[in-house]
Design an enzyme around this catalytic site. Structure first.
Site, PDB file in Angstrom:
ATOM      1  N   THR A 352       0.880  -1.198  -0.020  1.00 25.74           N
ATOM      2  CA  THR A 352       0.183  -0.123  -0.073  1.00 25.74           C
ATOM      3  C   THR A 352       0.840   1.035  -0.085  1.00 25.74           C
ATOM      4  O   THR A 352       2.104   1.316   0.525  1.00 25.74           O
ATOM      5  CB  THR A 352      -0.939  -0.089   1.197  1.00 25.74           C
ATOM      6  OG1 THR A 352      -1.970   1.127   0.968  1.00 25.74           O
ATOM      7  CG2 THR A 352      -0.418   0.013   2.601  1.00 25.74           C
ATOM      8  N   HIS A 404       2.434 -11.252  14.075  1.00 27.48           N
ATOM      9  CA  HIS A 404       3.032 -11.955  15.334  1.00 27.48           C
ATOM     10  C   HIS A 404       3.046 -13.530  15.429  1.00 27.48           C
ATOM     11  O   HIS A 404       3.756 -13.951  16.320  1.00 27.48           O
ATOM     12  CB  HIS A 404       3.323 -10.989  16.329  1.00 27.48           C
ATOM     13  CG  HIS A 404       4.499 -11.050  17.059  1.00 27.48           C
ATOM     14  ND1 HIS A 404       5.723 -12.016  16.961  1.00 27.48           N
ATOM     15  CD2 HIS A 404       5.392  -9.983  17.749  1.00 27.48           C
ATOM     16  CE1 HIS A 404       6.658 -11.465  17.344  1.00 27.48           C
ATOM     17  NE2 HIS A 404       6.590 -10.380  17.968  1.00 27.48           N
TER      18      HIS A 404
END
Length: 433
Positions: A352, A404
């Site tokens: 992006t 994560h």
């Protein structure tokens, strides 16, 4: 004899669609394959062409309504038969009223069909079809209109090669290159007034979310609930990339008709780094990690009406030229609502670019079911210290948001170090430019 217009199925998993805009009115003449209405689904916004030539006899589903696939949303009557059909229907209803003494509301229901053959206002060309000038003005993409405004060009004076006379990006750029327009003067006095969404006396305004805005909201909240988001930031020196662009961009634009931007270079570096760190191009399935061999690269595109992420399939097989072509093509088709469901599915990694609006850095939300997304900040010249001396370099901040659950901080930083190394050394091999 009429032809039913149905809500199409825009992909195997799509069960319904929302009509966001009718491009024709009841009574308008339509051509086969001419854009008829716009829809929004879970996967893509698109223009739906007319299945037949004739007259749009009636619209059965209003704008903003969501219906299932294969629902009849309108009917098209053959030219020359619309009036007769309407009269026959009216006579039939009148006879029925005589026998059943229908309520006034029932009798009124047949009246809207009559205007199908009514003459159109003078602003519409003969036959009920908008003139080519009107189509050029209203159907050109926001990008084309922006380019025209910047160069002081009247779009109606350009011969469009797109559908229904649409002026495409290639049309406007060719016009600019011929020197047909000069940049419009920009002075504070000429600045447009700031528009207000409030009416006089209003202190608040309630407006329902559009279909695409609701889908974006749902997807973003779902992603935050699904992934353990962490973002790491790297500053990258793009001076060598800038020099490389300067050597090739004139020839590239002359040959391809598109500009050679920084994005294909950043995309290529992101892909090369994925080869070294395949965990970045993976997904989570329960307690399993699913590694993806092919890199299907999503490129986020900001539209006037929302955000969409078309996908460059097998981006890892493309050189800089191939990536530039694919990114430009998908971006233009996203803005003109020409994407297919396949164009927006199957992504494995996304980029992006908030920097295109001047954003210095950001923390993008992961595009599920992917596990990482790269945000590109504004690219600009800044003073930095090199060998105890101040130098002016072309710099950029890159931000990697990662999941994560399966990507540790060390792995994310190693990946970003690889991206940085490829970009700063401009190690791309075959550019194709």
């Amino acid at each position: 004899m009429s032809v039913d217009v149905i809500m199409p199925q825009m992909g195997e998993s799509i069960a319904e669609g929302t009509i966001t805009k009718w491009l024709k009115k009841a009574g308008d003449t339509v051509k086969r394959d001419e854009p008829l209405f716009e829809i929004s689904t879970d996967k893509v916004d698109a223009e739906i062409p007319s299945p037949s030539a004739g007259v749009l006899a009636e619209i059965l589903v209003e704008e903003g309504k969501t219906v299932g696939i294969n629902t009849v949303v309108a009917r098209i009557a053959a030219e020359g038969t619309a009036v007769a059909a309407a009269k026959a229907e009216t006579k039939s209803e009148v006879k029925a009223e005589t026998k059943t003494e229908a309520k006034p509301e029932a009798r009124a229901a047949v009246k809207p069909a009559a205007p199908a053959a009514a003459p159109q206002p003078s602003s519409v060309a003969a036959g009920g079809t908008p003139s080519r000038e009107e189509l050029r003005r209203t159907r050109s993409s926001p990008l084309v209109r922006k380019i025209a405004a910047e160069h002081g060009i009247d779009i109606s004076g350009i011969e469009g090669t797109g559908i229904s006379g649409r002026v495409t990006r290639q049309d406007i750029m060719a016009h600019v290159e011929r020197g047909a327009g000069a940049p419009a003067a920009r002075t504070p006095a000429a600045a447009a007034p700031i528009p207000s969404i409030f009416k006089p006396g209003e202190s608040t305004r309630v407006e329902p979310m559009s279909a695409i805005r609701k889908k974006i909201a749902e997807h973003m909240v779902m992603s935050r609930r699904t992934s353990a988001h962490v973002t790491t930031f790297f500053e990258v020196d793009l001076t060598n990339i800038s020099k490389l662009r300067e050597r090739h961009k004139a020839n590239f634009e002359a040959r391809e008709g598109i500009k050679l931007t920084y994005l294909p270079f950043i995309a290529k570096a992101a892909i090369e780094a994925i080869r070294r760190r395949p965990i970045i191009n993976a997904s989570v399935d329960g307690d399993n990690i699913v590694y993806k061999k092919d890199v299907h690269l999503g490129i986020a595109v900001a539209l006037d009406w929302g955000l969409i992420v078309p996908v460059v399939k097998k981006a890892d097989e493309k050189n800089i030229l191939g990536l530039a072509r694919a990114i430009t093509d998908l971006g233009e088709r996203a803005r003109t609502k020409k994407l297919s469901p396949d164009d927006v599915t199957g992504g494995t990694f996304t980029i992006t670019n908030p920097g295109s609006f001047g954003g210095l850095v950001g923390t993008p939300i992961i595009n599920q079911p992917q596990v990482a997304i790269l945000g590109v900040g504004v690219i600009e010249k800044r003073p930095i210290v090199i060998d105890d001396a101040i130098a002016i370099r072309t710099m950029c901040y890159l931000a990697l948001s990662f999941d994560h659950r399966i990507i540790d901080g060390a792995d994310a930083d190693r990946y970003m170090a690889d991206v940085k190394q490829v970009l700063q050394t401009a190690a791309f091999g075959d550019l194709g430019v």
